[in-house]
Design an enzyme around this catalytic site. Structure first.
Site, mmCIF file in Angstrom:
data_model
loop_
_atom_site.group_PDB
_atom_site.id
_atom_site.type_symbol
_atom_site.label_atom_id
_atom_site.label_comp_id
_atom_site.label_asym_id
_atom_site.label_seq_id
_atom_site.Cartn_x
_atom_site.Cartn_y
_atom_site.Cartn_z
ATOM 1 C CB THR A 1 -1.211 -0.079 1.298
ATOM 2 O OG1 THR A 1 -1.526 0.852 1.649
ATOM 3 C CG2 THR A 1 0.022 -0.094 2.397
ATOM 4 C CD GLU B 1 -3.997 3.405 4.357
ATOM 5 O OE1 GLU B 1 -3.582 3.008 5.947
ATOM 6 O OE2 GLU B 1 -4.765 3.498 3.969
ATOM 7 C CE1 TYR C 1 -3.734 -2.731 5.771
ATOM 8 C CE2 TYR C 1 -3.340 -0.308 4.992
ATOM 9 C CZ TYR C 1 -3.779 -1.470 4.538
ATOM 10 O OH TYR C 1 -3.138 -1.458 3.259
HETATM 11 P P1 NAD Z 1 -9.998 -7.379 1.779
HETATM 12 O O1 NAD Z 1 -9.858 -7.419 3.664
HETATM 13 O O2 NAD Z 1 -10.338 -7.233 0.914
HETATM 14 O O3 NAD Z 1 -9.378 -9.150 1.347
HETATM 15 C C1 NAD Z 1 -8.574 -9.428 2.383
HETATM 16 C C2 NAD Z 1 -8.296 -11.147 1.495
HETATM 17 O O4 NAD Z 1 -7.231 -11.757 2.250
HETATM 18 C C3 NAD Z 1 -9.956 -11.510 2.782
HETATM 19 O O5 NAD Z 1 -10.152 -12.940 1.865
HETATM 20 C C4 NAD Z 1 -9.272 -12.104 3.643
HETATM 21 O O6 NAD Z 1 -10.215 -13.488 4.332
HETATM 22 C C5 NAD Z 1 -7.811 -12.844 3.532
HETATM 23 N N1 NAD Z 1 -6.739 -12.854 4.939
HETATM 24 C C6 NAD Z 1 -6.913 -12.439 5.847
HETATM 25 N N2 NAD Z 1 -5.651 -12.740 6.151
HETATM 26 C C7 NAD Z 1 -5.768 -13.974 6.086
HETATM 27 C C8 NAD Z 1 -5.105 -15.332 6.636
HETATM 28 N N3 NAD Z 1 -3.649 -14.903 7.609
HETATM 29 N N4 NAD Z 1 -4.362 -16.520 5.637
HETATM 30 C C9 NAD Z 1 -4.778 -16.414 4.436
HETATM 31 N N5 NAD Z 1 -5.988 -15.307 3.816
HETATM 32 C C10 NAD Z 1 -6.370 -14.171 4.786
HETATM 33 O O7 NAD Z 1 -8.814 -6.707 1.668
HETATM 34 P P2 NAD Z 1 -8.075 -6.138 -0.428
HETATM 35 O O8 NAD Z 1 -8.678 -4.781 0.119
HETATM 36 O O9 NAD Z 1 -8.326 -6.895 -1.117
HETATM 37 O O10 NAD Z 1 -6.475 -5.806 -0.082
HETATM 38 C C11 NAD Z 1 -5.864 -6.797 -0.679
HETATM 39 C C12 NAD Z 1 -4.254 -6.169 -0.781
HETATM 40 O O11 NAD Z 1 -4.155 -5.052 -0.830
HETATM 41 C C13 NAD Z 1 -4.108 -6.359 0.843
HETATM 42 O O12 NAD Z 1 -2.702 -6.488 1.020
HETATM 43 C C14 NAD Z 1 -3.806 -4.422 1.576
HETATM 44 O O13 NAD Z 1 -3.118 -4.235 2.093
HETATM 45 C C15 NAD Z 1 -3.652 -4.042 0.123
HETATM 46 N N6 NAD Z 1 -3.960 -3.082 -0.562
HETATM 47 C C16 NAD Z 1 -4.888 -2.950 -0.686
HETATM 48 C C17 NAD Z 1 -5.998 -1.220 -1.417
HETATM 49 C C18 NAD Z 1 -6.691 -1.242 -1.090
HETATM 50 O O14 NAD Z 1 -7.605 0.203 -1.396
HETATM 51 N N7 NAD Z 1 -8.430 -2.062 -0.876
HETATM 52 C C19 NAD Z 1 -4.847 -0.878 -1.867
HETATM 53 C C20 NAD Z 1 -3.379 -1.210 -1.648
HETATM 54 C C21 NAD Z 1 -2.925 -2.556 -1.676
HETATM 55 O O1 DAU Z 2 -4.013 3.881 0.240
HETATM 56 C C1 DAU Z 2 -4.250 2.672 0.433
HETATM 57 C C2 DAU Z 2 -5.384 1.717 1.485
HETATM 58 O O2 DAU Z 2 -6.499 2.568 0.755
HETATM 59 C C3 DAU Z 2 -5.011 0.508 1.370
HETATM 60 O O3 DAU Z 2 -4.035 -0.038 2.138
HETATM 61 C C4 DAU Z 2 -5.545 -0.271 3.004
HETATM 62 O O4 DAU Z 2 -6.141 -1.241 2.635
HETATM 63 C C5 DAU Z 2 -7.471 0.805 2.356
HETATM 64 O O5 DAU Z 2 -8.236 0.146 3.497
HETATM 65 C C6 DAU Z 2 -7.400 2.281 1.866
HETATM 66 O O6 DAU Z 2 -7.777 2.680 3.747
HETATM 67 P P1 DAU Z 2 -7.959 4.153 4.140
HETATM 68 O O7 DAU Z 2 -8.217 4.191 5.511
HETATM 69 O O8 DAU Z 2 -7.394 5.408 3.102
HETATM 70 O O9 DAU Z 2 -9.305 3.527 3.220
HETATM 71 P P2 DAU Z 2 -10.946 3.855 3.715
HETATM 72 O O10 DAU Z 2 -11.446 3.248 2.742
HETATM 73 O O11 DAU Z 2 -11.643 3.247 4.931
HETATM 74 O O12 DAU Z 2 -11.110 5.611 3.794
HETATM 75 C C7 DAU Z 2 -11.108 6.102 2.698
HETATM 76 C C8 DAU Z 2 -10.642 8.007 3.323
HETATM 77 O O13 DAU Z 2 -12.225 8.328 3.960
HETATM 78 C C9 DAU Z 2 -9.800 8.053 4.247
HETATM 79 O O14 DAU Z 2 -9.277 9.144 4.660
HETATM 80 C C10 DAU Z 2 -10.753 7.697 5.996
HETATM 81 C C11 DAU Z 2 -12.357 8.655 5.694
HETATM 82 N N1 DAU Z 2 -13.296 7.932 6.253
HETATM 83 C C12 DAU Z 2 -13.944 6.339 5.552
HETATM 84 C C13 DAU Z 2 -14.817 6.017 6.004
HETATM 85 C C14 DAU Z 2 -14.434 4.173 6.395
HETATM 86 C C15 DAU Z 2 -15.121 8.344 6.167
HETATM 87 O O15 DAU Z 2 -14.877 9.208 6.064
HETATM 88 N N2 DAU Z 2 -15.743 8.001 6.858
HETATM 89 C C16 DAU Z 2 -15.978 6.547 6.874
HETATM 90 O O16 DAU Z 2 -17.166 6.453 7.023
#
Ligand code: NAD
Ligand code: DAU
Length: 353
Positions: free
Chosen positions: A133, A135, A159
């Site tokens: 990420t 972050e 995180y």
């Molecule tokens: P998510 O929370 O939707 O999915 C995570 C998945 O991992 C789930 O299916 C969960 O069951 C599985 N999991 C959790 N712990 C586990 C374990 N110990 N063993 C096996 N499986 C396990 O997350 P996502 O948003 O799809 O993110 C996927 C990856 O991408 C993560 O590594 C996250 O840090 C990274 N990432 C996410 C974002 C975003 O915006 N969502 C952005 C950048 C990077």
């Molecule tokens: O930047 C990449 C990351 O983006 C990933 O690594 C994380 O897994 C993913 O969850 C995401 O993190 P954020 O914290 O940025 O995502 P989230 O959707 O939780 O929040 C986006 C922004 O919105 C953040 O500034 C917090 C704000 N927010 C979030 C929620 C859930 C609100 O204002 N209200 C809310 O209820």
């Protein structure tokens, strides 16, 4: 040939598995623990498809992982598995340390053991791609340049600290043991199958059920948004051509304040499914208590990935968010299944104030 994907029942992982098998016939072994965020409904399109082998397991389960590696002999591991929600990491960091650090370490150990015993040709071709990420780089001021690959890690939440730790472990497995690793650091994804604890799907669903749209603090925090299928394409490209040991930033060149993100999706909902009373969904926007330690701004400079590997996002925020809203409107059964039970407990815990 086969690849092993972890976390492939989550948001990004399931999009990756679906896109991979839409584009190639190379089978996927999908290892997922099925935490609250893992959902096999995301993969129903693959029911009966012999190219998709699903295994419910923890990436830290040495017995299962070593057997899967020995049985399927994957040419690559793509590691999506993680605890991913910042707010949950603030309520309870332990799971984040367990999965994102300890279990990821265990997966690296199994990968190293497996890779070390491969014959030369397969050893040379093997890849461990770690999905991370933006972050990990910390928070930017408004005028700071966007994050670049060489920037110092300054994670601010449990995180992001746990993801930073895993990135460091991946890096050291290359430096010390020669494990052929690649790391991607991506910005905020959005799109189909996004679990509604995150800002965009939460606000789409709350809007449609005429509930408040909770904006933390002043809503001026900035994120870079990338359509999930563009992220999946970037990962495929890095897996194919990335330089060993390198990290690649992935982003959408779409910096937006949270309030503007929610305003945009309200405007699309107003058009596609207007409220019966004629008011805009934006009237449901409600400012709530800020997230502790809330990072002010993330921005990704994805020039390296474009210059070296030729990847660019296809979707703009306008095209991607419209597809996303349309997907949620068309998939109410999926929504009904993920918003029952434990999800309601989470809403009570996080938004009761
Ligand atoms: P998510 O929370 O939707 O999915 C995570 C998945 O991992 C789930 O299916 C969960 O069951 C599985 N999991 C959790 N712990 C586990 C374990 N110990 N063993 C096996 N499986 C396990 O997350 P996502 O948003 O799809 O993110 C996927 C990856 O991408 C993560 O590594 C996250 O840090 C990274 N990432 C996410 C974002 C975003 O915006 N969502 C952005 C950048 C990077
Ligand atoms: O930047 C990449 C990351 O983006 C990933 O690594 C994380 O897994 C993913 O969850 C995401 O993190 P954020 O914290 O940025 O995502 P989230 O959707 O939780 O929040 C986006 C922004 O919105 C953040 O500034 C917090 C704000 N927010 C979030 C929620 C859930 C609100 O204002 N209200 C809310 O209820």
């Amino acid at each position: 040939m086969t690849i092993l994907v972890t976390g492939g029942a989550g948001f990004i992982g399931s999009n990756f598995v679906l896109d991979w098998l839409a584009e190639s016939d190379e089978p996927i072994v999908n290892v997922d623990k099925l935490t609250y965020a893992g959902n096999l409904d995301n993969l129903t399109a693959l029911n009966g498809d012999a190219r998709h082998i699903f295994v419910k397991a923890d990436i830290g389960d040495v017995t299962v992982i070593s057997k899967l590696l020995a049985d399927h002999r994957p040419r690559a591991i793509v590691n999506f598995a993680a605890e991913s929600h910042v707010d949950r990491s603030i309520h309870g960091p332990a799971e984040f340390i367990q999965t994102n650090v300890v279990s990821t370490f265990s997966l690296l150990e199994e990968a190293r053991r497996y890779w070390g015993e491969l014959p030369d040709g397969e050893k040379h071709a093997f890849r461990f791609l770690h999905v991370s990420t933006d972050e990990v780089y910390g928070s930017l001021e408004k005028t700071d340049p966007a994050f670049r690959e060489g920037d110092q890690y300054k994670p601010n939440s449990p995180y992001s600290a746990s993801k930073a730790a895993s990135d460091h472990l991946v890096r050291c497995y290359h430096h010390t043991y020669g494990l052929p690793v690649l790391t991607t650091n991506c910005s905020n994804n959005y799109g189909p199958f996004h679990f509604p604890e995150k800002l965009i799907p939460l606000c789409i669903l709350n809007a449609l059920s005429l509930k408040p749209l909770p904006i933390y603090g002043d809503g001026q925090q900035i994120r870079d948004w990338l359509y999930v299928k563009d992220h999946c394409a970037a990962i495929r490209r890095v897996l194919e051509a990335g330089k060993l040991g390198e990290t690649y930033n992935v982003g959408g060149w779409n910096e937006m304040a949270n309030l503007d993100v929610v305003g945009t999706l309200c405007a699309i909902l107003d058009e596609l499914q207007p409220r019966a009373d004629g008011l805009s969904y934006a009237s449901q926007i409600t400012f709530v208590k800020d997230r502790p330690g809330h990072d002010r701004r993330y921005a990704i400079d994805a020039t390296k990935l474009e210059r070296e590997l030729g990847w660019k996002p296809v979707e703009t925020f306008e095209t991607g968010i419209r597809k996303t809203v349309e997907w949620y409107l068309a998939n109410q059964d999926w929504v009904a299944n993920v918003t029952s039970g434990a999800y309601q407990n989470w809403l009570g815990k996080q938004y009761s104030h």
